[in-house]
Design a protein around this motif. Sequence first.
Motif, PDB file in Angstrom:
ATOM      1  N   THR A 117      11.022   2.989   0.905  1.00  0.00           N
ATOM      2  CA  THR A 117       9.781   3.260   1.386  1.00  0.00           C
ATOM      3  C   THR A 117       9.452   1.601   1.677  1.00  0.00           C
ATOM      4  OG1 THR A 117       9.096   5.220   0.073  1.00  0.00           O
ATOM      5  CG2 THR A 117       7.089   3.690   1.002  1.00  0.00           C
ATOM      6  N   TYR A 118       9.386   0.987   0.667  1.00  0.00           N
ATOM      7  CA  TYR A 118       9.076  -0.416   0.668  1.00  0.00           C
ATOM      8  C   TYR A 118       9.677  -1.258   1.679  1.00  0.00           C
ATOM      9  CZ  TYR A 118       8.591  -5.449  -0.228  1.00  0.00           C
ATOM     10  OH  TYR A 118       8.125  -6.664  -0.534  1.00  0.00           O
ATOM     11  N   PRO A 156       0.801  -1.262   0.155  1.00  0.00           N
ATOM     12  CA  PRO A 156       0.076   0.001  -0.107  1.00  0.00           C
ATOM     13  C   PRO A 156       1.078   1.247   0.149  1.00  0.00           C
ATOM     14  CG  PRO A 156      -0.793  -1.736   1.687  1.00  0.00           C
ATOM     15  CD  PRO A 156       0.635  -2.261   1.000  1.00  0.00           C
ATOM     16  N   SER A 157       1.955   1.321   0.848  1.00  0.00           N
ATOM     17  CA  SER A 157       2.816   2.603   0.729  1.00  0.00           C
ATOM     18  C   SER A 157       3.486   2.764  -0.481  1.00  0.00           C
ATOM     19  CB  SER A 157       3.903   2.424   1.704  1.00  0.00           C
ATOM     20  OG  SER A 157       3.518   1.646   2.954  1.00  0.00           O
ATOM     21  N   THR A 158       4.132   1.740  -0.965  1.00  0.00           N
ATOM     22  CA  THR A 158       4.643   1.890  -2.324  1.00  0.00           C
ATOM     23  C   THR A 158       3.620   2.431  -3.557  1.00  0.00           C
ATOM     24  OG1 THR A 158       4.621  -0.296  -2.562  1.00  0.00           O
ATOM     25  CG2 THR A 158       6.867   0.678  -2.366  1.00  0.00           C
ATOM     26  N   LYS A 159       2.507   1.884  -3.472  1.00  0.00           N
ATOM     27  CA  LYS A 159       1.495   1.900  -4.365  1.00  0.00           C
ATOM     28  C   LYS A 159       0.830   3.282  -4.280  1.00  0.00           C
ATOM     29  CE  LYS A 159      -2.399  -1.227  -5.460  1.00  0.00           C
ATOM     30  NZ  LYS A 159      -3.279  -2.191  -4.684  1.00  0.00           N
ATOM     31  N   GLN A 160       0.920   3.858  -3.206  1.00  0.00           N
ATOM     32  CA  GLN A 160       0.466   5.321  -3.008  1.00  0.00           C
ATOM     33  C   GLN A 160       1.386   6.234  -3.712  1.00  0.00           C
ATOM     34  OE1 GLN A 160       0.473   6.433   0.991  1.00  0.00           O
ATOM     35  NE2 GLN A 160      -1.514   7.665   0.848  1.00  0.00           N
ATOM     36  N   GLN A 161       2.647   6.043  -3.244  1.00  0.00           N
ATOM     37  CA  GLN A 161       3.773   6.998  -3.694  1.00  0.00           C
ATOM     38  C   GLN A 161       4.139   6.791  -4.942  1.00  0.00           C
ATOM     39  OE1 GLN A 161       7.443   5.963  -1.443  1.00  0.00           O
ATOM     40  NE2 GLN A 161       8.237   8.041  -1.370  1.00  0.00           N
ATOM     41  N   HIS A 198       8.685   0.150   5.110  1.00  0.00           N
ATOM     42  CA  HIS A 198       7.377  -0.415   5.643  1.00  0.00           C
ATOM     43  C   HIS A 198       7.271  -1.929   5.857  1.00  0.00           C
ATOM     44  CE1 HIS A 198       3.021  -0.171   5.429  1.00  0.00           C
ATOM     45  NE2 HIS A 198       3.158  -1.543   4.750  1.00  0.00           N
ATOM     46  N   HIS A 224       3.197   9.913  -7.593  1.00  0.00           N
ATOM     47  CA  HIS A 224       3.933  11.117  -7.335  1.00  0.00           C
ATOM     48  C   HIS A 224       5.212  11.251  -7.753  1.00  0.00           C
ATOM     49  CE1 HIS A 224       0.680  12.293  -4.882  1.00  0.00           C
ATOM     50  NE2 HIS A 224       0.792  11.137  -4.005  1.00  0.00           N
TER      51      HIS A 224
END
Length: 340
Positions: free
Chosen positions: A324-325, A294-299, A328, A302
């Motif tokens: 990030t990956y 979810p964190s990478t998906k969101q980033q 997280h 951008h």
Amino acid sequence: MPPRLSPDIYIQGIRQGDRIILSRAITLIESSLPKDQALASEVIQGILPYIGNSLRIGITGVPGVGKSTFIEAFGNHITSLGKKLAVLTIDPSSQRSYGSILGDKTRMETLVNQPLAYVRPSPSGSSLGGVARSTRQSILLCEAAGYEVIFIETVGVGQSETTVHGMVDFFLLLMLAGAGDELQGIKRGIMEMADAIAITKADGSNIMAARQARASYQNALHLMPPTESGWIPPVHTCSALTGDGIKELWQMLEEYVNLSNQNRFLHKKRQDQNLNWLHETIRQELETAFYQNPSTKQQIPHIEQSISSGEITALSGAQKLLQTYFTHYSTSHRSSDGDS
Ligand SMILES: Nc1nc2c(ncn2[C@@H]2O[C@H](COP(=O)(O)OP(=O)(O)O)[C@@H](O)[C@H]2O)c(=O)[nH]1
Ligand SMILES: [Mg+2]
């Protein structure tokens, strides 16, 4: 999907050559549900002592070259020798569109009615990686069910040939006479992978053209670097219509098996393929985990934007996302460890 069975029922059914159980086991390994995958692993583990006893043959060529018709003729010859044959297909693209254009005989009617033959079409709507994973496991299931010869058919477009080449003992390339290489979409790389070429439809008024094609492909193959196995890839002509050349292709395969068993090349090839499978699986799983996180998906959107506008380089974008990956990933794992 029918209800799941216990691992033992799958394993025993497969060992007894029960086609319905075999088909259900293949459906199970094709499933992406975690519960099915866990059960599938148990089944595969259970059949491991019984695998490896088949000749795995990859068959490729452009749509319309005559793969399905050839597989029927060649397959009927092999079953007439009393051998059990399984046919699997790899086609991550839409099979139906080719079929309707070229009158494709995907159903292989004479072969499916053969008691010694088992035909399993490609799972539809999957990525090449997904199809490859399930086909590799389907091969093992078929071997445990006593199939002595396994065909893996692939359409002659894109990456799928390389994938199939990486899971078979022998790679057979079907070619049409009179069609230029470009027309057939055959890149040099595919010819280099071939353990043999068969010119199809060598019948009627096409015989002379087939013989000419044979000579020119033979010349082309002579220019290729020598193979590690010591096997010199031959070029044959054949006709699925008249049966000409079909028997000879089987004799050729027997020669290949004799040679590559004698010099242990087949053993080494399978070992190498297994190690590649290991690393390929790791790469695939890592990639999936990364893009589903979810964190990478969101980033990602951008970062993509920043790269497009020239604010950051692709390299630093990738590093950021990976950071990030991994951050997280390790925190999420620590917290789930703490929960249990
Ligand atoms: N004359 C002749 N036609 C063939 C032969 N094999 C296949 N065909 C025809 O070629 C077309 C394409 O064959 P198919 O097996 O569907 O090709 P695939 O798309 O590679 O699976 C069909 O119309 C077949 O009837 C052959 O040995 N001789
Ligand atoms: Mg076909």
